[in-house]
Design a protein around this motif. Sequence first.
Motif, short mmCIF file in Angstrom:
data_model
loop_
_atom_site.label_atom_id
_atom_site.label_comp_id
_atom_site.label_asym_id
_atom_site.label_seq_id
_atom_site.Cartn_x
_atom_site.Cartn_y
_atom_site.Cartn_z
N ILE A 59 35.16 42.85 40.44
CA ILE A 59 33.66 42.68 41.08
C ILE A 59 33.59 43.17 39.97
O ILE A 59 33.68 44.08 39.90
N ALA A 112 27.52 46.12 35.06
CA ALA A 112 28.70 45.45 36.41
C ALA A 112 29.56 44.08 35.32
O ALA A 112 29.73 44.02 35.36
N VAL A 143 32.89 43.96 32.33
CA VAL A 143 33.65 43.59 33.03
C VAL A 143 34.40 42.52 33.16
O VAL A 143 35.33 41.80 33.70
N HIS A 159 43.21 47.83 45.20
CA HIS A 159 42.14 48.46 45.43
C HIS A 159 40.63 47.61 44.19
O HIS A 159 40.39 46.85 44.02
N VAL A 160 39.57 48.44 44.69
CA VAL A 160 38.47 48.77 44.60
C VAL A 160 38.04 48.04 42.57
O VAL A 160 37.92 46.94 41.89
N SER A 161 39.59 49.03 42.21
CA SER A 161 39.17 48.56 40.59
C SER A 161 40.30 47.06 40.36
O SER A 161 40.00 47.06 38.67
N ARG A 219 29.88 45.96 50.88
CA ARG A 219 31.20 47.79 50.33
C ARG A 219 33.23 46.51 50.80
O ARG A 219 33.40 47.42 49.53
N GLY A 270 32.85 49.88 30.97
CA GLY A 270 34.25 48.91 31.49
C GLY A 270 35.25 48.61 30.77
O GLY A 270 36.14 48.26 31.26
N PHE A 296 29.95 45.65 40.85
CA PHE A 296 28.98 46.07 41.86
C PHE A 296 27.61 47.08 41.31
O PHE A 296 27.75 47.90 39.78
N LEU A 337 35.02 49.70 48.26
CA LEU A 337 34.36 50.30 48.46
C LEU A 337 35.06 50.96 49.63
O LEU A 337 34.61 52.16 50.05
#
Lengths: 347, 287
Positions: free
Chosen positions: A76, A150, A153, A70-72, A46, A98, A78, A51
């Motif tokens: 990646i 996943a 993207v 940031h995660v976005s 994570r 996505g 997930f 995350l």
Amino acid sequence: MSIVLSNISKNFGDFSALHDIDLEIPEGELVALLGPSGCGKTTLLRIIAGLEQTDKGQILLNGEDKTQHHVSQRGIGFVFQHYALFRHMTVFDNVAFGMRVKDKKVRPSESEIAKKTHALLELVQLDWLHNRFPDQLSGGQRQRIALARALAVEPSVLLLDEPFGALDASVRKDLRQWLRNLHHELNVTSIFVTHDQEEAMEVASQVVVLNKGRIEQQGSPADIYDYPANAFVSKFIGQTNEFQLSHFSTDWFDKVGLSISKEVTKDSIAHVRPHDIEITKTTNDTPVTLKDWQHLGALIRIELTKNLPSGKSKAVFAEMPNEQFKRLQLSRGDKVDLKIRHAHWFH
Amino acid sequence: MSAAISRTVHQSTLDDANWVRWSLITIALGFIILFLCVPLALVIIQAFAKGFDAYLSALSQPDMQAAMRLTLLTALITVPLNTVFGVAAAWAITRFEFRGKNLLITLIDLPFSVSPVISGLIFVLLFGTQGWMGEWFLEHDIKVIFAVPGIVLATLFITFPFVARQLIPLMQEMGSEEEEAALSLGSSGWRMFFLITLPNIKWALLYGVLLCNARAMGEFGAVSVVSGHIRSLTNTLPLHVEVSYNEYDSVSAFAGASILAGLAVVTLILKTFLEWKQKNERATASL
């Protein structure tokens, strides 16, 4: 894309989940993060995804520092343990999500999105389900849709949290094979978390063994099995018999063919895999008796008891092919001689 | 299977106590009829006691119209505000870990545990001319107490918990994995909320909004303290009912009451519908 983690630490209150993790993953590998529950493997995954934030340390993806991203923004993909499919959307909308939330400038047209979504659904062999809702799918199907979503993207890193954890044993076997093949086909750097050593050995090209927030060993499955770095890894990867030197006489070690090197001390422990133990029927007075055995398909698992000098007894497990065991013509309670072919000493 | 077995067991053990069952049902039904249905019927009968025309003219009185407008205005301000607050509070509580979280959960429930009259008095103490902040408001020529702002504030306070209370358990149960998935797919926070969170909580949210609205329109105690009962200006519908009744204008009182009762019935029907909708959705989700 290569992944470099340096000095990653994470605390949850007083609990130290990860402790100074350094890890390098070359491009295109399929890596298993393996460890018992609570070892920090999911937290590490994570953190790589963004995350969870690391308390200190750095995350480099392809040489670029992504620690603060940031995660976005990390590029990646997930896959969650319980799939986390959007329950109010169809399979098609799930996979297209996505692409649809991309910035207007880079968003493909709806017809391109549709084309790509169908291509991805075909890749996971589930295009025929495109207008179903997640609750109408089986576990294995949901898992594959989550993977397709996943991949939509075009992530440079694919992260999977216990990808087979919630599936039936038979579905799990199929999906393992399938995931490995898919990885060969796409060659995207992938990390998956598992507590099942068999799964790690079967699927991964590299295995990272974690325990209590630290990395115990990293290497190919064969390396880890044949050259465990320490007692924890040896015990966690496959079955092992432990012989603590202080509990046995040195004579006995000589007799079973285990040479004791100079580094061995009183506290040393020999780890012996069940298939490295050979047994033969004997009429001599030996302290080892055959207690019972179980069929494991091609192999027989043999349960032996060895009387210790202290008066207690110790269970020893050996494995050998079915045929070989039949030839020995043993029955319960027979005395047997042991021969140990190979052992790992841990001090 | 096990449910079926336990059901038959239950039936057989309760069968020999048939009279217990029937007397309990009778008591419950009798209670409902005596204390809920009869009063409701009386409200209607009294409202129409002098004929349909009298009922209509009572409803079209300027004071009554003003009271209805004020009630609507109050609901129109408080319900959206408390919806936003409820979603924000539920989000904070179910998605973040922070110190004082349990205190916040307890505080959200405060309006439920405090008598509405006390809530009203708090605002008088705060904003009244003799109150802590009264002077400042007086200097700036802002009237809070015995004016519309006071009524809105008191109603806001009273209807605080409804939306948050509905959302917290649902959002706790749902977990945040779907939201995290949306983020990992490149979605912004707002898009995630509107595309993923909102569709998942919409029925519970509507349910909370409905209850919040019913209370906002029906609140009496707290509003009564801060309103000052100025006809046409600070009387909400419940207050207008009381004033009319005290003045022996029973047709007007019961006409107003019939509107409130009608609101309650509509609320009940919508509530049942929303409950059914929520249950349905959860049943399919757990398939």
